[in-house]
Design a protein around this motif. Structure first.
Motif, PDB file in Angstrom:
ATOM      1  N   SER A   9      -2.216 -88.627  30.963  1.00 56.61           N
ATOM      2  CA  SER A   9      -2.284 -88.626  29.499  1.00 56.61           C
ATOM      3  C   SER A   9      -1.489 -89.754  28.856  1.00 56.61           C
ATOM      4  O   SER A   9      -1.392 -89.834  27.639  1.00 56.61           O
ATOM      5  CB  SER A   9      -1.817 -87.279  28.941  1.00 56.61           C
ATOM      6  N   ARG A  38      -8.881 -86.990  35.914  1.00 59.40           N
ATOM      7  CA  ARG A  38      -9.309 -87.284  34.542  1.00 59.40           C
ATOM      8  C   ARG A  38      -8.180 -88.012  33.821  1.00 59.40           C
ATOM      9  O   ARG A  38      -7.051 -87.526  33.758  1.00 59.40           O
ATOM     10  CB  ARG A  38      -9.653 -85.980  33.816  1.00 59.40           C
ATOM     11  N   ASP A  39      -8.490 -89.184  33.287  1.00 60.35           N
ATOM     12  CA  ASP A  39      -7.531 -89.963  32.514  1.00 60.35           C
ATOM     13  C   ASP A  39      -7.850 -89.750  31.034  1.00 60.35           C
ATOM     14  O   ASP A  39      -8.819 -90.285  30.513  1.00 60.35           O
ATOM     15  CB  ASP A  39      -7.627 -91.447  32.886  1.00 60.35           C
ATOM     16  N   LEU A  40      -7.030 -88.945  30.371  1.00 60.81           N
ATOM     17  CA  LEU A  40      -7.285 -88.545  28.986  1.00 60.81           C
ATOM     18  C   LEU A  40      -7.014 -89.662  27.984  1.00 60.81           C
ATOM     19  O   LEU A  40      -7.460 -89.568  26.840  1.00 60.81           O
ATOM     20  CB  LEU A  40      -6.427 -87.318  28.644  1.00 60.81           C
ATOM     21  N   ALA A  42      -7.648 -93.117  28.905  1.00 60.59           N
ATOM     22  CA  ALA A  42      -8.736 -94.071  29.135  1.00 60.59           C
ATOM     23  C   ALA A  42     -10.080 -93.510  28.663  1.00 60.59           C
ATOM     24  O   ALA A  42     -10.946 -94.250  28.215  1.00 60.59           O
ATOM     25  CB  ALA A  42      -8.816 -94.424  30.615  1.00 60.59           C
ATOM     26  N   HIS A  43     -10.231 -92.200  28.769  1.00 63.62           N
ATOM     27  CA  HIS A  43     -11.469 -91.518  28.356  1.00 63.62           C
ATOM     28  C   HIS A  43     -11.083 -90.345  27.454  1.00 63.62           C
ATOM     29  O   HIS A  43     -11.049 -89.198  27.908  1.00 63.62           O
ATOM     30  CB  HIS A  43     -12.251 -91.041  29.575  1.00 63.62           C
ATOM     31  N   PRO A  44     -10.798 -90.611  26.179  1.00 69.40           N
ATOM     32  CA  PRO A  44     -10.247 -89.581  25.285  1.00 69.40           C
ATOM     33  C   PRO A  44     -11.189 -88.401  25.044  1.00 69.40           C
ATOM     34  O   PRO A  44     -12.409 -88.543  25.016  1.00 69.40           O
ATOM     35  CB  PRO A  44     -10.013 -90.339  23.972  1.00 69.40           C
ATOM     36  N   VAL A  45     -10.564 -87.263  24.897  1.00 67.63           N
ATOM     37  CA  VAL A  45     -11.248 -86.032  24.521  1.00 67.63           C
ATOM     38  C   VAL A  45     -11.341 -86.016  22.995  1.00 67.63           C
ATOM     39  O   VAL A  45     -10.404 -86.435  22.320  1.00 67.63           O
ATOM     40  CB  VAL A  45     -10.450 -84.815  25.043  1.00 67.63           C
ATOM     41  N   GLN A 100      -3.315 -87.134  23.390  1.00 71.28           N
ATOM     42  CA  GLN A 100      -4.432 -87.076  24.333  1.00 71.28           C
ATOM     43  C   GLN A 100      -4.421 -85.773  25.133  1.00 71.28           C
ATOM     44  O   GLN A 100      -5.474 -85.175  25.388  1.00 71.28           O
ATOM     45  CB  GLN A 100      -4.384 -88.284  25.276  1.00 71.28           C
ATOM     46  N   TRP A 104      -7.022 -82.239  24.893  1.00 72.71           N
ATOM     47  CA  TRP A 104      -7.595 -81.538  26.055  1.00 72.71           C
ATOM     48  C   TRP A 104      -7.301 -80.038  25.947  1.00 72.71           C
ATOM     49  O   TRP A 104      -8.201 -79.209  26.145  1.00 72.71           O
ATOM     50  CB  TRP A 104      -7.017 -82.125  27.344  1.00 72.71           C
TER      51      TRP A 104
END
Length: 195
Positions: A9, A38-40, A42-45, A100, A104
Protein backbone atom coordinates in the motif's frame (compact mmCIF):
# COMPACT_ATOMS: atom_id res chain seq x y z
CA UNK A 1 -0.31 -25.81 0.32
CA UNK A 2 0.01 -22.44 2.05
CA UNK A 3 -1.90 -19.61 0.38
CA UNK A 4 -0.87 -16.00 0.90
CA UNK A 5 -2.60 -12.78 -0.02
CA UNK A 6 0.07 -10.08 -0.13
CA UNK A 7 -1.02 -6.43 -0.11
CA UNK A 8 1.30 -3.50 -0.73
CA UNK A 9 0.00 0.00 0.00
CA UNK A 10 3.02 2.30 -0.07
CA UNK A 11 3.03 5.25 -2.48
CA UNK A 12 6.85 5.36 -2.45
CA UNK A 13 7.42 2.89 -5.29
CA UNK A 14 11.02 1.60 -5.39
CA UNK A 15 11.84 3.65 -2.26
CA UNK A 16 9.28 1.83 -0.11
CA UNK A 17 10.61 -0.07 2.91
CA UNK A 18 7.36 -2.01 3.41
CA UNK A 19 7.33 -3.09 -0.24
CA UNK A 20 11.00 -4.09 -0.02
CA UNK A 21 10.22 -6.31 2.99
CA UNK A 22 7.31 -7.91 1.14
CA UNK A 23 9.37 -8.47 -2.02
CA UNK A 24 12.08 -10.15 0.02
CA UNK A 25 9.54 -12.37 1.74
CA UNK A 26 7.94 -13.41 -1.55
CA UNK A 27 11.36 -14.18 -3.05
CA UNK A 28 12.22 -16.41 -0.06
CA UNK A 29 9.04 -18.48 -0.09
CA UNK A 30 9.09 -22.01 -1.41
CA UNK A 31 7.21 -23.42 -4.37
CA UNK A 32 4.70 -24.92 -1.95
CA UNK A 33 3.24 -21.46 -1.33
CA UNK A 34 0.51 -20.00 -3.53
CA UNK A 35 0.72 -16.19 -3.62
CA UNK A 36 -1.82 -13.60 -4.70
CA UNK A 37 -0.10 -10.21 -4.81
CA UNK A 38 -1.90 -6.88 -5.06
CA UNK A 39 -0.23 -3.47 -5.13
CA UNK A 40 -2.91 -1.02 -3.97
CA UNK A 41 -0.82 2.02 -4.90
CA UNK A 42 0.14 0.88 -8.40
CA UNK A 43 -3.40 -0.36 -9.07
CA UNK A 44 -5.69 1.74 -6.83
CA UNK A 45 -9.01 0.53 -5.52
CA UNK A 46 -11.91 2.95 -6.13
CA UNK A 47 -12.75 5.37 -3.34
CA UNK A 48 -15.99 4.48 -1.58
CA UNK A 49 -18.67 7.02 -2.43
CA UNK A 50 -22.47 7.01 -2.26
CA UNK A 51 -22.87 5.38 -5.67
CA UNK A 52 -20.43 2.55 -4.92
CA UNK A 53 -21.83 2.07 -1.40
CA UNK A 54 -25.32 1.58 -2.82
CA UNK A 55 -23.89 -0.81 -5.43
CA UNK A 56 -22.20 -2.95 -2.78
CA UNK A 57 -25.60 -3.56 -1.25
CA UNK A 58 -26.41 -5.49 -4.42
CA UNK A 59 -29.92 -4.40 -5.34
CA UNK A 60 -31.35 -5.41 -8.73
CA UNK A 61 -31.32 -2.02 -10.45
CA UNK A 62 -27.58 -1.27 -10.39
CA UNK A 63 -26.03 1.04 -12.94
CA UNK A 64 -22.94 -0.07 -14.91
CA UNK A 65 -20.48 1.57 -12.49
CA UNK A 66 -22.15 -0.08 -9.51
CA UNK A 67 -22.06 -3.50 -11.20
CA UNK A 68 -18.33 -3.07 -11.85
CA UNK A 69 -17.67 -2.00 -8.24
CA UNK A 70 -19.66 -4.96 -6.90
CA UNK A 71 -17.80 -7.42 -9.14
CA UNK A 72 -14.45 -5.91 -8.08
CA UNK A 73 -15.41 -6.11 -4.40
CA UNK A 74 -16.39 -9.76 -4.91
CA UNK A 75 -12.99 -10.41 -6.49
CA UNK A 76 -11.14 -8.80 -3.56
CA UNK A 77 -13.14 -10.87 -1.08
CA UNK A 78 -12.54 -14.06 -3.07
CA UNK A 79 -8.80 -13.38 -2.79
CA UNK A 80 -9.11 -13.26 1.00
CA UNK A 81 -11.25 -16.39 1.10
CA UNK A 82 -8.67 -18.27 -0.99
CA UNK A 83 -5.83 -17.37 1.41
CA UNK A 84 -4.68 -18.86 4.71
CA UNK A 85 -2.59 -15.82 5.56
CA UNK A 86 -2.76 -12.13 4.66
CA UNK A 87 0.50 -10.16 4.61
CA UNK A 88 -0.46 -6.49 4.67
CA UNK A 89 1.86 -3.52 4.29
CA UNK A 90 0.53 -0.70 6.46
CA UNK A 91 3.10 2.08 6.55
CA UNK A 92 2.23 4.92 8.89
CA UNK A 93 1.22 8.06 7.01
CA UNK A 94 0.23 10.96 9.27
CA UNK A 95 -0.41 8.55 12.16
CA UNK A 96 -2.74 6.25 10.18
CA UNK A 97 -2.77 3.78 7.29
CA UNK A 98 -2.41 4.89 3.67
CA UNK A 99 -5.56 5.92 1.82
CA UNK A 100 -4.87 3.09 -0.63
CA UNK A 101 -5.21 0.48 2.14
CA UNK A 102 -8.30 2.18 3.60
CA UNK A 103 -9.96 2.05 0.16
CA UNK A 104 -9.35 -1.72 0.03
CA UNK A 105 -10.84 -2.12 3.51
CA UNK A 106 -13.92 -0.13 2.46
CA UNK A 107 -14.54 -2.52 -0.44
CA UNK A 108 -14.07 -5.77 1.51
CA UNK A 109 -16.02 -4.87 4.67
CA UNK A 110 -19.49 -5.91 3.51
CA UNK A 111 -22.47 -6.79 5.69
CA UNK A 112 -23.72 -10.29 4.98
CA UNK A 113 -20.54 -11.18 3.08
CA UNK A 114 -17.51 -10.60 5.35
CA UNK A 115 -19.39 -9.78 8.55
CA UNK A 116 -22.92 -10.13 9.87
CA UNK A 117 -24.92 -8.28 12.49
CA UNK A 118 -26.35 -10.68 15.07
CA UNK A 119 -28.27 -10.31 18.32
CA UNK A 120 -24.92 -10.68 20.08
CA UNK A 121 -23.33 -7.96 17.95
CA UNK A 122 -21.23 -8.06 14.78
CA UNK A 123 -19.70 -11.40 13.77
CA UNK A 124 -16.80 -11.75 11.32
CA UNK A 125 -17.31 -14.29 8.56
CA UNK A 126 -13.71 -14.66 7.34
CA UNK A 127 -12.46 -17.05 10.01
CA UNK A 128 -9.52 -19.46 10.31
CA UNK A 129 -7.10 -16.98 8.78
CA UNK A 130 -3.99 -15.23 10.00
CA UNK A 131 -2.82 -11.71 9.21
CA UNK A 132 0.70 -10.30 9.39
CA UNK A 133 0.78 -6.50 9.26
CA UNK A 134 4.07 -4.84 8.32
CA UNK A 135 4.08 -1.31 9.63
CA UNK A 136 6.92 1.02 8.66
CA UNK A 137 7.43 4.44 10.21
CA UNK A 138 9.88 7.32 9.98
CA UNK A 139 9.82 7.79 13.75
CA UNK A 140 9.34 5.59 16.82
CA UNK A 141 5.67 5.09 17.65
CA UNK A 142 5.23 1.51 18.91
CA UNK A 143 3.22 1.36 22.16
CA UNK A 144 2.61 5.12 22.21
CA UNK A 145 -0.70 7.02 21.96
CA UNK A 146 0.39 8.11 18.45
CA UNK A 147 0.20 4.58 17.06
CA UNK A 148 -3.25 4.44 15.50
CA UNK A 149 -2.23 1.86 12.89
CA UNK A 150 -2.14 -1.13 15.25
CA UNK A 151 -5.50 -0.51 16.94
CA UNK A 152 -7.21 0.26 13.65
CA UNK A 153 -5.87 -2.82 11.86
CA UNK A 154 -6.73 -5.12 14.79
CA UNK A 155 -10.25 -3.70 14.90
CA UNK A 156 -10.89 -3.92 11.15
CA UNK A 157 -9.44 -7.40 10.75
CA UNK A 158 -11.22 -8.67 13.87
CA UNK A 159 -14.48 -7.20 12.60
CA UNK A 160 -14.33 -9.42 9.50
CA UNK A 161 -13.28 -12.47 11.53
CA UNK A 162 -9.45 -12.39 11.46
CA UNK A 163 -8.37 -12.29 15.10
CA UNK A 164 -4.94 -13.93 14.70
CA UNK A 165 -2.97 -10.77 13.85
CA UNK A 166 0.79 -10.29 14.21
CA UNK A 167 2.65 -7.01 13.68
CA UNK A 168 6.09 -6.50 12.21
CA UNK A 169 7.48 -3.08 13.18
CA UNK A 170 10.09 -1.25 11.15
CA UNK A 171 10.59 2.09 12.89
CA UNK A 172 13.02 4.99 12.93
CA UNK A 173 13.53 4.88 9.17
CA UNK A 174 14.01 8.67 9.05
CA UNK A 175 16.30 8.76 12.08
CA UNK A 176 19.62 8.07 10.37
CA UNK A 177 21.07 5.37 8.16
CA UNK A 178 22.28 3.13 11.00
CA UNK A 179 18.93 3.16 12.79
CA UNK A 180 17.10 2.44 9.53
CA UNK A 181 19.45 -0.43 8.67
CA UNK A 182 19.09 -2.03 12.10
CA UNK A 183 15.30 -1.66 12.00
CA UNK A 184 15.05 -3.21 8.51
CA UNK A 185 17.21 -6.17 9.56
CA UNK A 186 15.08 -6.76 12.66
CA UNK A 187 11.83 -6.50 10.68
CA UNK A 188 13.20 -8.88 8.04
CA UNK A 189 14.00 -11.53 10.65
CA UNK A 190 10.65 -11.13 12.39
CA UNK A 191 8.69 -11.35 9.15
CA UNK A 192 10.46 -14.51 7.97
CA UNK A 193 9.86 -16.14 11.35
CA UNK A 194 6.11 -15.50 11.17
CA UNK A 195 5.40 -16.90 7.70
Amino acid sequence: MTSLLVLKSSILGDNSSSSALIDELVNNLSNTTSIIERDLAAHPVPVLDHDIMMGLRGSEDLNEGQKLALAFSDQLITEIQASNTLVIAAPMYNFSVPTQLKNWIDLIARAGVTFAYTEQGPKGLLTNKKAIVITTRGGIHKDTPNDHVVGYMKTVLGFIGISDVEFVYCEGLAMGAETAKTSMESARRTLLSLV
